[in-house]
Design a protein around this motif. Structure first.
Motif, mmCIF file in Angstrom:
data_model
loop_
_atom_site.group_PDB
_atom_site.id
_atom_site.type_symbol
_atom_site.label_atom_id
_atom_site.label_comp_id
_atom_site.label_asym_id
_atom_site.label_seq_id
_atom_site.Cartn_x
_atom_site.Cartn_y
_atom_site.Cartn_z
ATOM 1 N N PRO A 309 0.807 -1.234 0.000
ATOM 2 C CA PRO A 309 0.000 0.000 0.000
ATOM 3 C C PRO A 309 0.835 1.276 0.000
ATOM 4 C CG PRO A 309 -0.164 -1.150 2.115
ATOM 5 C CD PRO A 309 0.499 -2.084 1.161
ATOM 6 N N THR A 310 1.986 1.257 0.661
ATOM 7 C CA THR A 310 2.847 2.450 0.675
ATOM 8 C C THR A 310 3.393 2.737 -0.719
ATOM 9 O OG1 THR A 310 3.474 1.988 2.972
ATOM 10 C CG2 THR A 310 4.871 3.508 1.744
ATOM 11 N N TYR A 311 3.920 1.694 -1.355
ATOM 12 C CA TYR A 311 4.481 1.865 -2.694
ATOM 13 C C TYR A 311 3.422 2.334 -3.677
ATOM 14 C CZ TYR A 311 6.744 0.761 -7.131
ATOM 15 O OH TYR A 311 7.261 0.850 -8.393
ATOM 16 N N TYR A 312 2.240 1.724 -3.614
ATOM 17 C CA TYR A 312 1.218 2.044 -4.607
ATOM 18 C C TYR A 312 0.417 3.302 -4.270
ATOM 19 C CZ TYR A 312 2.433 -1.866 -7.470
ATOM 20 O OH TYR A 312 3.138 -2.711 -8.301
ATOM 21 N N LEU A 313 0.895 4.068 -3.322
ATOM 22 C CA LEU A 313 0.482 5.464 -3.168
ATOM 23 C C LEU A 313 1.583 6.400 -3.661
ATOM 24 C CD1 LEU A 313 -1.359 5.533 0.268
ATOM 25 C CD2 LEU A 313 -2.295 6.274 -1.921
ATOM 26 N N GLY A 371 -7.531 17.722 -0.146
ATOM 27 C CA GLY A 371 -8.353 16.961 0.772
ATOM 28 C C GLY A 371 -7.850 15.551 1.013
ATOM 29 N N TYR A 372 -7.006 15.033 0.091
ATOM 30 C CA TYR A 372 -6.496 13.664 0.241
ATOM 31 C C TYR A 372 -4.972 13.616 0.341
ATOM 32 C CZ TYR A 372 -11.226 12.411 -1.060
ATOM 33 O OH TYR A 372 -12.593 12.284 -1.082
ATOM 34 N N TYR A 373 -4.315 14.724 0.022
ATOM 35 C CA TYR A 373 -2.849 14.768 0.031
ATOM 36 C C TYR A 373 -2.292 14.352 1.392
ATOM 37 C CZ TYR A 373 1.873 16.741 -0.401
ATOM 38 O OH TYR A 373 3.235 16.926 -0.419
ATOM 39 N N ASP A 374 -2.774 14.961 2.461
ATOM 40 C CA ASP A 374 -2.284 14.630 3.805
ATOM 41 C C ASP A 374 -2.702 13.235 4.232
ATOM 42 O OD1 ASP A 374 -1.001 17.058 4.131
ATOM 43 O OD2 ASP A 374 -2.747 18.023 5.048
ATOM 44 N N ALA A 375 -3.918 12.849 3.878
ATOM 45 C CA ALA A 375 -4.448 11.556 4.318
ATOM 46 C C ALA A 375 -3.746 10.382 3.649
ATOM 47 C CB ALA A 375 -5.946 11.483 4.033
ATOM 48 N N TYR A 376 -3.284 10.583 2.408
ATOM 49 C CA TYR A 376 -2.693 9.473 1.663
ATOM 50 C C TYR A 376 -1.208 9.659 1.401
ATOM 51 C CZ TYR A 376 -7.459 7.860 0.932
ATOM 52 O OH TYR A 376 -8.738 7.414 1.127
ATOM 53 N N TYR A 377 -0.842 10.656 0.613
ATOM 54 C CA TYR A 377 0.549 10.799 0.185
ATOM 55 C C TYR A 377 1.477 11.102 1.359
ATOM 56 C CZ TYR A 377 4.658 12.266 -2.424
ATOM 57 O OH TYR A 377 5.934 12.373 -2.903
ATOM 58 N N VAL A 378 1.123 12.062 2.183
ATOM 59 C CA VAL A 378 1.981 12.421 3.319
ATOM 60 C C VAL A 378 2.094 11.258 4.299
ATOM 61 C CG1 VAL A 378 2.218 13.936 5.318
ATOM 62 C CG2 VAL A 378 1.555 14.900 3.115
ATOM 63 N N LYS A 379 0.969 10.591 4.540
ATOM 64 C CA LYS A 379 1.009 9.446 5.453
ATOM 65 C C LYS A 379 1.878 8.328 4.877
ATOM 66 C CE LYS A 379 -2.489 8.584 8.017
ATOM 67 N NZ LYS A 379 -3.830 8.208 8.547
ATOM 68 N N ALA A 380 1.800 8.108 3.577
ATOM 69 C CA ALA A 380 2.629 7.074 2.952
ATOM 70 C C ALA A 380 4.115 7.394 3.102
ATOM 71 C CB ALA A 380 2.265 6.932 1.476
ATOM 72 N N GLN A 381 4.465 8.660 3.007
ATOM 73 C CA GLN A 381 5.862 9.048 3.189
ATOM 74 C C GLN A 381 6.333 8.794 4.623
ATOM 75 O OE1 GLN A 381 7.838 9.505 0.877
ATOM 76 N NE2 GLN A 381 7.094 10.827 -0.760
ATOM 77 N N LYS A 382 5.457 8.986 5.582
ATOM 78 C CA LYS A 382 5.809 8.696 6.972
ATOM 79 C C LYS A 382 6.017 7.198 7.185
ATOM 80 C CE LYS A 382 3.412 12.746 8.893
ATOM 81 N NZ LYS A 382 2.262 13.227 9.705
ATOM 82 N N VAL A 383 5.144 6.397 6.570
ATOM 83 C CA VAL A 383 5.301 4.939 6.670
ATOM 84 C C VAL A 383 6.577 4.498 5.960
ATOM 85 C CG1 VAL A 383 4.252 2.708 6.118
ATOM 86 C CG2 VAL A 383 2.811 4.602 6.890
#
Length: 492
Positions: A309-313, A371-383
């Motif tokens: 899931p991290t990679y595919y975001l 609206g989704y940048y923080d929820a998905y992309y930023v979170k994926a970078q943290k993971v």
């Protein structure tokens, strides 16, 4: 002179140096093989015979004048993602079917400087998005071991060309396993270097923080020769590291397998979908390394479930940004008779991009949207950072980490895997790119259908010499890397 394709890179170089054959003769030999065999394999998109003979004659002249390098005059195939001046560069896509690059990628320039002879450009999944090489606009490449199976992807053309002995070695790129997985499927050695070790200048971008070029060949020794050419700082690439480059060939025996601590992640060998025969061959190879003196230690890599899931975001988000430049305006495919500018954009892109590329662009655009940048992309970078830390913690107690390169052997062409099934096939390779680590595939046997199986060794940052050395010594004690598919034994 009918068996030149059976020689290793070192044997070719020595034969050229001793005058046993010329670069022109060698080049003609490979071009004849391509003309005879590649209709069955479909590894090449563009064969550059005329240019190859010019380069071969220049190489022979350099050698006659005493100005040759060790590799001068040896043929190579380039993945069709590297820009080549005056030669079509397509990235496997309709949208670039008519693109003639005005410049060379740094990797191509380095090859020319070393005297390598370009045989042509080889096929790939469109924009490197895929694991089978079936998404190419130019049709599916076949696996030389079984022509009804895929060679893997996205560097499937590179793998198939080398496995069919249609080039001594080839360049590939690896964004989530695109060197290691096809190397595994085709019984080759393939190295994904540390991020920043090989210049990305002139390499058409898929996901800029993940992409990395590397060598594909039959053996670790052959890969080491090409790594000596490819590696190094490039001022044209802001992500290229200013770090001294090893002599990878000289260091092939530099790491002692005796006492080498190999980490075995227990999570990797309990993954649902791991084929029993793949698991058995990988475990047999680890047993062999243990007999050679290595120490096997079970370790934990607790972030395994987050890899896919991290990679595919992250990867589709970066692809969405990188591929916006292909709009039908400046170069590449343009739709016919657009009614206005918006129609030009929409139709050029929808007609020019294939389904998988469109899917990833849409996923990435969604992940980057307001609206989704923080929820998905930023979170994926943290993971992603947690995944990196998971590896670094493991390297505090082990030298390298072992895993399968892929959970299965090669798929059948037309297997029509769902996107989810295809993405899960990259479970063992994705994390290496997310963390920026180097990793290598080594052939370690076959399944009951005589399809190759690969072992992956993952190293800490800048440990390419260590990985090549370990695999080289394993290959001195085994002969899996020297096995050839029936089609590779055909003479031109």
């Amino acid at each position: 002179m009918t068996d030149l394709h059976r020689l290793s890179v070192r044997e070719i170089a020595e034969g050229l140096a001793q005058g046993k054959f010329s670069s022109r003769e060698l080049t003609e030999h490979y071009l004849k093989r391509i003309a005879k065999i590649d209709a069955h394999v479909q590894s090449y998109v563009t064969v550059t015979a005329e240019q190859a003979f010019v380069q071969a004659d220049a190489a022979d002249a350099l050698r006659k004048a005493g100005n040759a390098t060790f590799l001068t005059g040896i043929p190579i195939a380039h993945k069709d993602i590297f820009c080549t001046q005056g030669i079509k560069t397509t990235a496997g896509s309709k949208i670039l079917d008519n693109f003639i690059s005005p410049y060379d990628a740094t990797v191509v320039t380095k090859g020319k400087d070393a005297g390598l002879v370009t045989l042509g450009k080889v096929n790939m999944d469109e924009f490197a998005m895929g694991s089978t090489s079936e998404s190419s606009y130019f049709g599916a490449t076949k696996n030389p071991w079984a022509l009804d199976h895929v060679p893997g992807g996205s560097s499937g053309g590179s793998a198939a060309a080398v496995a069919a002995d249609l080039a001594p070695f080839a360049t590939g790129t690896d964004t989530g396993g695109s060197i290691r997985q096809p190397a595994s499927f085709c019984g080759l050695t393939g190295l994904k270097p540390t991020y920043g070790r090989v210049s990305r200048f002139g390499m058409i971008a898929y996901a800029s923080s993940l992409d990395q070029g590397g060598p594909m060949a039959r053996s670790a020794e052959d890969c080491a020769y090409l790594m000596n050419v490819m590696a190094g700082h490039d001022a044209k690439d802001s992500t290229s590291m200013e770090k001294d480059v090893d002599d990878y060939v000289a260091n092939l025996n530099g790491t002692s397998v005796k006492g080498l601590c190999i980490g075995i992640p227990k999570q990797y060998f309990n993954v649902q979908g791991l084929d029993a025969e793949v698991k058995a061959r990988v475990e047999e190879s680890l047993k062999k390394l243990e007999e050679m003196g290595a120490v096997l230690v079970e370790i934990d890599l607790n972030m395994t479930d987050a890899y896919v899931p991290t990679y595919y975001l992250i990867a589709p988000a970066e692809a969405s940004s990188n591929l916006q430049r292909f709009d039908g305006v400046r170069y590449g495919y343009r739709c016919e008779n657009p009614v206005d500018l918006m129609d030009l954009y929409k139709r050029s892109r929808s007609e020019g991009f294939g389904k998988e590329v469109q899917r990833r662009i849409l996923i990435g655009t969604y992940a980057l949207s307001a609206g989704y940048y923080d929820a998905y992309y930023v979170k994926a970078q943290k993971v992603r950072r947690l995944i990196q830390q998971d590896f670094l913690k493991a390297f505090e107690s082990v030298d390298v980490i072992a895993a399968p390169s892929a959970p299965t052997t090669a798929y059948k062409i037309g297997a029509n895997l769902s996107p989810t099934e295809m993405y899960l096939g990259d479970i063992y390779t994705l994390a290496v790119n997310l963390a920026g680590l180097p990793a290598i595939n080594a052939p370690v046997g076959f399944d009951k259908e005589n399809l190759p199986v690969g072992l992956q060794l993952i190293g800490n940052y800048w440990s390419e010499s260590q990985l090549l050395s370990v695999v080289h010594q394993y290959q001195q004690a085994t002969d899996w890397h020297s096995k050839r598919a029936a089609i590779a034994e055909e003479n031109a």
